[in-house]
Design an enzyme around this catalytic site. Structure first.
Site, PDB file in Angstrom:
ATOM      1  N   MET A   1       0.862  -1.171   0.000  1.00  0.00           N
ATOM      2  CA  MET A   1       0.000   0.000   0.000  1.00  0.00           C
ATOM      3  C   MET A   1       0.898   1.220   0.000  1.00  0.00           C
ATOM      4  O   MET A   1       1.777   1.288  -0.785  1.00  0.00           O
ATOM      5  CB  MET A   1      -0.969  -0.032   1.158  1.00  0.00           C
ATOM      6  CG  MET A   1      -2.271   0.602   0.808  1.00  0.00           C
ATOM      7  SD  MET A   1      -3.706  -0.028   1.686  1.00  0.00           S
ATOM      8  CE  MET A   1      -3.295   0.149   3.369  1.00  0.00           C
ATOM      9  N   CYS A   2       0.868   2.158   0.872  1.00  0.00           N
ATOM     10  CA  CYS A   2       1.613   3.420   0.895  1.00  0.00           C
ATOM     11  C   CYS A   2       0.679   4.562   0.478  1.00  0.00           C
ATOM     12  O   CYS A   2      -0.245   4.375  -0.299  1.00  0.00           O
ATOM     13  CB  CYS A   2       2.838   3.448  -0.015  1.00  0.00           C
ATOM     14  SG  CYS A   2       4.161   2.334   0.493  1.00  0.00           S
TER      15      CYS A   2
END
Length: 295
Positions: A1-2
């Site tokens: 994700m991030c």
């Protein structure tokens, strides 16, 4: 994700609020990556070169560093310490010599340029922003990132943004599949990545293209041909910032533009509290399409 955020201010009256606005945007993205966070701020252009450095033992490492570096370079060096980072202002034309000296002393260089400063550490965005007093920073534009580590360890050096050229940095959401091959190619060109993070490979790629004479738009277009995987890149330069998504565009992204700013977020909620967002043109960046703004 991030989670990624970016903000390019068209209205100079908003410049004192840049750090405050970016901080709120990045904190909103916390649950997309709680491992580490970082922000690059582009302040007013300076006639002198600035190098941002980092140390795990700042009290020891930074004690007397400005004087020692001044003696080594044969010119005045000033230093502003901010938690585990310090911003060194150097005599023009001494960057290579300064980097060699800092490397010998084990001081990590985060980035360099005439307007860019980078601050990144392990921890939640709210804590990282508070440690570096990001809310108090002004400037023309900036980008930020909160990370969920997947391909490399949770370390300060693995945090984004990555800077591999003067006043240039990059943040990334996604994963590259040919980063080891590109690492070898870039090393042969003199742009060797220093960490195992695939994002730094992308940053080195952009630097290599710019060094070859490409403009930012052309460098971003090159990523679509030469980098495999799924990615959203947001790149900051001295004069602006650019965005590109891979041809599949499986990573979320949204942009907004008003007469006052252009903003990027991994999700709309990162933009929801920006001034004038209710009248902004809001859109999802198209796959394999380069967007960039410059001042």
């Amino acid at each position: 994700m991030c989670g990624i955020v970016g903000l390019f201010l068209k209205n100079e009256d908003l410049r004192p609020k840049l750090g405050d606005l970016l901080t709120d945007m990045l904190i909103t993205m916390t649950d997309r990556g709680p491992d580490s966070a970082g922000i690059a701020i582009y302040g007013d252009d300076s006639s002198k070169l600035k190098v941002t450095v980092q140390s795990d033992t700042p009290d020891e490492t930074f004690r007397g560093l400005d004087k020692a570096l001044s003696d080594a370079l044969g010119g005045p060096v000033s230093m502003r310490v901010v938690d585990t980072h310090a911003v060194l202002t150097l005599p023009e034309g001494t960057e290579a010599e300064a980097r060699a000296y800092l490397n010998e002393k084990g001081v990590r260089v985060m980035g360099a340029g005439h307007s860019m400063e980078i601050f990144k550490e392990i921890g939640l965005p709210k804590d990282v922003a508070a440690r570096f007093h990001v809310r108090e920073m002004g400037g023309s534009h900036g980008i930020g990132h909160t990370r969920m580590a997947t391909e490399s360890a949770v370390t300060t050096l693995g945090a984004h943004p990555f800077s591999t050229g003067d006043d240039q940095c990059l943040v990334h959401n996604g994963s590259l599949s040919n980063h080891n091959q590109m690492r070898r190619i870039l090393t042969e060109k003199g742009f060797a990545p220093k960490t195992q993070n695939d994002t730094e490979v992308a940053a080195c790629y952009i630097s290599s293209r710019l060094a070859e004479g490409a403009n930012l738009g052309e460098a971003l277009e090159g990523t679509l041909d030469d980098l495999d995987g799924f990615f959203t890149f947001v790149v900051g330069t001295k004069n602006g910032f650019g965005v590109v998504r891979d041809p599949i565009a499986c990573k979320p992204a949204v942009m907004a533009e008003t007469d006052d700013y252009v903003a990027f977020g991994s999700e709309y909620r990162a933009l929801a509290n920006l001034p004038g967002i209710e009248t902004a043109r809001v859109w999802e960046p198209e796959p394999a399409t380069v967007y960039f703004w410059e001042r």
